[in-house]
Design a protein around this motif. Sequence first.
Motif, PDB file in Angstrom:
ATOM      1  N   GLN A  90       0.846  -1.204   0.000  1.00 56.62           N
ATOM      2  CA  GLN A  90       0.000   0.000   0.000  1.00 56.62           C
ATOM      3  C   GLN A  90       0.883   1.257   0.000  1.00 56.62           C
ATOM      4  O   GLN A  90       1.856   1.324   0.761  1.00 56.62           O
ATOM      5  CB  GLN A  90      -0.900  -0.004   1.237  1.00 56.62           C
ATOM      6  CG  GLN A  90      -2.010   1.026   1.164  1.00 56.62           C
ATOM      7  CD  GLN A  90      -2.769   1.141   2.479  1.00 56.62           C
ATOM      8  OE1 GLN A  90      -2.704   0.256   3.327  1.00 56.62           O
ATOM      9  NE2 GLN A  90      -3.460   2.251   2.640  1.00 56.62           N
ATOM     10  N   THR A  91       0.552   2.190  -0.858  1.00 60.24           N
ATOM     11  CA  THR A  91       1.427   3.358  -1.020  1.00 60.24           C
ATOM     12  C   THR A  91       0.693   4.671  -0.758  1.00 60.24           C
ATOM     13  O   THR A  91      -0.539   4.736  -0.823  1.00 60.24           O
ATOM     14  CB  THR A  91       1.996   3.427  -2.456  1.00 60.24           C
ATOM     15  OG1 THR A  91       0.910   3.438  -3.383  1.00 60.24           O
ATOM     16  CG2 THR A  91       2.923   2.270  -2.754  1.00 60.24           C
ATOM     17  N   ILE A  92       1.490   5.713  -0.512  1.00 55.86           N
ATOM     18  CA  ILE A  92       1.016   7.086  -0.604  1.00 55.86           C
ATOM     19  C   ILE A  92       1.747   7.723  -1.786  1.00 55.86           C
ATOM     20  O   ILE A  92       2.847   7.278  -2.143  1.00 55.86           O
ATOM     21  CB  ILE A  92       1.228   7.892   0.700  1.00 55.86           C
ATOM     22  CG1 ILE A  92       2.684   7.790   1.186  1.00 55.86           C
ATOM     23  CG2 ILE A  92       0.280   7.420   1.768  1.00 55.86           C
ATOM     24  CD1 ILE A  92       2.970   8.662   2.407  1.00 55.86           C
ATOM     25  N   ALA A  93       1.129   8.738  -2.398  1.00 53.68           N
ATOM     26  CA  ALA A  93       1.688   9.308  -3.633  1.00 53.68           C
ATOM     27  C   ALA A  93       1.699  10.827  -3.568  1.00 53.68           C
ATOM     28  O   ALA A  93       0.860  11.440  -2.914  1.00 53.68           O
ATOM     29  CB  ALA A  93       0.860   8.848  -4.829  1.00 53.68           C
ATOM     30  N   LEU A 105       5.561  10.380  -7.514  1.00 49.45           N
ATOM     31  CA  LEU A 105       6.439   9.528  -6.705  1.00 49.45           C
ATOM     32  C   LEU A 105       5.601   8.867  -5.622  1.00 49.45           C
ATOM     33  O   LEU A 105       4.628   9.464  -5.124  1.00 49.45           O
ATOM     34  CB  LEU A 105       7.554  10.356  -6.067  1.00 49.45           C
ATOM     35  CG  LEU A 105       8.670  10.812  -7.010  1.00 49.45           C
ATOM     36  CD1 LEU A 105       9.626  11.747  -6.287  1.00 49.45           C
ATOM     37  CD2 LEU A 105       9.434   9.616  -7.598  1.00 49.45           C
ATOM     38  N   THR A 106       5.986   7.649  -5.260  1.00 49.40           N
ATOM     39  CA  THR A 106       5.231   6.911  -4.256  1.00 49.40           C
ATOM     40  C   THR A 106       6.171   6.324  -3.208  1.00 49.40           C
ATOM     41  O   THR A 106       7.371   6.174  -3.436  1.00 49.40           O
ATOM     42  CB  THR A 106       4.425   5.752  -4.891  1.00 49.40           C
ATOM     43  OG1 THR A 106       5.341   4.756  -5.352  1.00 49.40           O
ATOM     44  CG2 THR A 106       3.569   6.232  -6.052  1.00 49.40           C
ATOM     45  N   MET A 107       5.558   5.954  -2.089  1.00 43.76           N
ATOM     46  CA  MET A 107       6.322   5.371  -0.983  1.00 43.76           C
ATOM     47  C   MET A 107       5.407   4.397  -0.259  1.00 43.76           C
ATOM     48  O   MET A 107       4.202   4.652  -0.153  1.00 43.76           O
ATOM     49  CB  MET A 107       6.720   6.515  -0.047  1.00 43.76           C
ATOM     50  CG  MET A 107       7.527   6.161   1.139  1.00 43.76           C
ATOM     51  SD  MET A 107       7.806   7.660   2.138  1.00 43.76           S
ATOM     52  CE  MET A 107       6.835   7.217   3.548  1.00 43.76           C
ATOM     53  N   ARG A 139       7.160  13.356   5.229  1.00 43.01           N
ATOM     54  CA  ARG A 139       6.454  14.092   6.282  1.00 43.01           C
ATOM     55  C   ARG A 139       5.033  13.573   6.469  1.00 43.01           C
ATOM     56  O   ARG A 139       4.528  13.521   7.595  1.00 43.01           O
ATOM     57  CB  ARG A 139       6.460  15.585   5.961  1.00 43.01           C
ATOM     58  CG  ARG A 139       7.845  16.196   6.196  1.00 43.01           C
ATOM     59  CD  ARG A 139       7.907  17.614   5.707  1.00 43.01           C
ATOM     60  NE  ARG A 139       9.106  18.283   6.223  1.00 43.01           N
ATOM     61  CZ  ARG A 139       9.519  19.460   5.789  1.00 43.01           C
ATOM     62  NH1 ARG A 139       8.847  20.099   4.850  1.00 43.01           N
ATOM     63  NH2 ARG A 139      10.615  20.008   6.303  1.00 43.01           N
ATOM     64  N   ARG A 140       4.368  13.214   5.362  1.00 46.60           N
ATOM     65  CA  ARG A 140       3.011  12.659   5.486  1.00 46.60           C
ATOM     66  C   ARG A 140       3.012  11.374   6.290  1.00 46.60           C
ATOM     67  O   ARG A 140       2.022  11.038   6.944  1.00 46.60           O
ATOM     68  CB  ARG A 140       2.417  12.403   4.099  1.00 46.60           C
ATOM     69  CG  ARG A 140       1.721  13.606   3.512  1.00 46.60           C
ATOM     70  CD  ARG A 140       1.291  13.360   2.087  1.00 46.60           C
ATOM     71  NE  ARG A 140       0.332  12.271   1.956  1.00 46.60           N
ATOM     72  CZ  ARG A 140      -0.038  11.748   0.789  1.00 46.60           C
ATOM     73  NH1 ARG A 140       0.472  12.216  -0.340  1.00 46.60           N
ATOM     74  NH2 ARG A 140      -0.925  10.781   0.737  1.00 46.60           N
ATOM     75  N   ALA A 141       4.112  10.624   6.219  1.00 48.51           N
ATOM     76  CA  ALA A 141       4.221   9.382   6.991  1.00 48.51           C
ATOM     77  C   ALA A 141       4.530   9.671   8.459  1.00 48.51           C
ATOM     78  O   ALA A 141       4.666   8.743   9.258  1.00 48.51           O
ATOM     79  CB  ALA A 141       5.294   8.493   6.385  1.00 48.51           C
TER      80      ALA A 141
END
Length: 179
Positions: A90-93, A105-107, A139-141
């Motif tokens: 599962q990623t954030i983008a 970009l994703t993580m 930072r969102r993480a």
Amino acid sequence: MIGSNDDLKALIRTIPDFPKPGIQFRDVTTLLLDGAGFAAAIERLAFKIEEKPDLVAGIEARGFIVAAALAQRLGAGVLLIRKDGKLPGQTIAEDYALEYGTDRLTMHVDACAPGARVWLADDLIATGGSALAAARLIRRAGAEVAGAGFIIDLPDLGGSARLKQEGFPVHALVEFEGD
Ligand code: AMP
């Protein structure tokens, strides 16, 4: 901030008009081919990091090489910031602007613990669009961007100045002005 890294600068090849007319492509692969040069680049980037981060985040693809070597040198883990559609979990983008259109970009959403200290790394900073998107992901993480390191800075494109405005240290070894 920039010391005398003329030895490293001499190992970076410039390819004019790639990938399109007017662009001076600063090709780090020639530095990577030189064992002593690559080791010196990583050592000098590591020297600028005052406090060991938990993770070094690399931006796909050349950033992975810089981040992995730096992380190994520091005893930190490696966090992969990848192009869209590459990570299996599962990623954030985050989207960022290119000259024409946008890129993403994703993580992995669980890649870093809240409060983790993350150092950002790539081979080169130009406009800073990709590094700023990577910083937003970290930072969102809930993690902290402790700083950012690059082998090459193109200062006229403003990316390193933009990153510094985010309030963390930004280091580069070599500048090419006028790009
Ligand atoms: P930017 O997001 O504008 O800071 O662009 C940085 C990314 O694009 C880095 O991952 C670089 O590898 C690549 N890049 C941008 N401009 C150049 C250039 N003139 N030569 C080599 N790579 C570049």
